[in-house]
Design a protein around this motif. Structure first.
Motif, PDB file in Angstrom:
ATOM      1  N   ILE A  38       0.833  -1.195   0.000  1.00  8.46           N
ATOM      2  CA  ILE A  38       0.000   0.000   0.000  1.00  8.46           C
ATOM      3  C   ILE A  38       0.873   1.254   0.000  1.00  8.46           C
ATOM      4  O   ILE A  38       2.008   1.244   0.480  1.00  8.46           O
ATOM      5  CB  ILE A  38      -0.966   0.055   1.210  1.00  8.46           C
ATOM      6  N   HIS A  74      -3.818   3.124   0.342  1.00  4.64           N
ATOM      7  CA  HIS A  74      -4.403   2.544  -0.869  1.00  4.64           C
ATOM      8  C   HIS A  74      -3.484   1.464  -1.445  1.00  4.64           C
ATOM      9  O   HIS A  74      -2.261   1.639  -1.499  1.00  4.64           O
ATOM     10  CB  HIS A  74      -4.639   3.621  -1.931  1.00  4.64           C
ATOM     11  N   VAL A  75      -4.077   0.371  -1.864  1.00  6.47           N
ATOM     12  CA  VAL A  75      -3.332  -0.732  -2.447  1.00  6.47           C
ATOM     13  C   VAL A  75      -2.712  -0.295  -3.776  1.00  6.47           C
ATOM     14  O   VAL A  75      -3.372   0.302  -4.621  1.00  6.47           O
ATOM     15  CB  VAL A  75      -4.256  -1.941  -2.676  1.00  6.47           C
TER      16      VAL A  75
END
Length: 338
Positions: A38, A74-75
């Motif tokens: 991430i 966020h990935v």
């Protein structure tokens, strides 16, 4: 999205050169293995983070490790089909900054089995104001209500009330319909405690009794202190009330008798957030994003810090000078982008 070859992280070492921590440039290859990567947005500062970052507590089980027991972001890459690029996720505890690299870095590699998809009702910033502290407080309430706690039993006491767990517990418990009595040795912060949901603010002398039993005045509570205060809270809890133990800011000892248990049926419930089973973890975050969501997160977040400011934050926390929650911004934004 491609990750940079190196990025900033707050890393902790203990070797022949001694115990030390600070900002380093690291790569993904330096991090513990995991199924998802991430781009970190936020983390937080917990008491365990301060102990680990300064070496004043034996938290890390191997070295070197990136610090930070919480992270959200966020990935950017995933080998697990349950997560796709762009997904917002969070992880609290689950071995971070203990057995594997934690959240104090611009990127983090995580085990997907512990990654929680950000639930509707929370944004990434809110999730890390909550972090392990909010998760612990909500887990305590879940455990108490599973054991038949209800507002009708009476007010819930919260010790260590100005700290992260205590502050969020006050807000969460009051959001869930309970009257909350904050126990604090900092009378100058009474206004803050009432503003986040405390019905009453009591001094530490409210839990100063050394008697095995006292007149019942609390329906139960959450203790972050340990020692005589926890024993006194047990001695003043209504029949079949629940006291959750989540900390040892004062002492790891419990100078109590069995009398509250066998005369009033009081229950003492342990709260260990780091290794909570996945189904319980998901339920706690669902509640935190819905009916238990604190109403005063912006007030409880009393400071925002960068990685570079972590040593100062740690020292303040260990000296007893912190209040509420400190959010760590891992991707500082320009004023135009804020």
């Amino acid at each position: 999205m491609t990750t940079p070859k190196t990025f900033k992280a707050f890393r902790i070492h203990s070797d022949d050169a001694g115990y030390r921590s600070g900002i380093e440039q690291v790569s993904l290859d330096d991090l513990a293995p995991g199924e998802i990567v991430i781009r970190s947005a936020y983390s937080s500062v917990n008491f365990k983070d301060a102990l680990a970052g300064t070496g004043k507590g034996r938290i890390l089980r191997r070295f070197p490790l990136v610090g930070g027991i919480d992270v959200a972001g966020h990935v950017v890459a995933s080998t697990d089909a349950k997560f796709c690029e762009g997904d917002a996720v969070l992880v609290t505890g689950s071995g971070l900054s203990e057995t594997r690299d934690g959240g104090y870095g611009e990127y983090a590699r995580l085990e997907s089995r512990w990654a929680v998809a950000l639930p509707p009702g929370l944004d990434l910033r809110e999730s890390m104001i909550l972090g392990t502290a909010g998760f612990t407080a909500a887990l305590a309430l879940l455990r108490m209500e599973e054991n038949r706690q209800s507002p009708g039993l009476g007010p819930l006491a919260v010790t260590g009330a100005t700290g992260g767990v205590g502050s969020l517990a006050i807000d969460i418990f009051s959001s869930a319909g309970y009257a909350v009595h904050a126990i604090s040795g900092k009378p100058e912060h009474a206004g803050y405690l009432k503003a986040i949901g405390a019905a009453e603010v009591l001094g530490r002398d409210a839990l100063a009794t050394r008697k095995p039993m006292e007149s019942a005045r609390f329906g139960g509570g959450l203790d972050n202190v340990g020692g005589p205060m926890l024993a006194s809270l047990l001695a003043q809890t209504e029949p079949y009330g629940n006291v959750a133990s989540a900390g040892l800011a004062a002492s790891h000892e419990l100078p109590a008798t069995v009398m509250p248990f066998i005369i009033r049926g009081v229950s003492l419930l342990g709260v260990a957030s780091a290794g909570t089973a996945r189904d319980i973890r998901d339920e706690v975050w669902r509640r935190l994003a819905s009916d238990w969501k604190p109403r005063h997160l912006d007030r409880i977040c009393t400071r925002e810090a960068t990685l570079e400011q972590l040593p100062e934050v740690f020292d303040t926390m260990l000296a007893g000078g912190s209040m509420g929650r400190t959010l760590v911004d891992l991707q500082p934004r320009s004023p135009q982008a804020a």
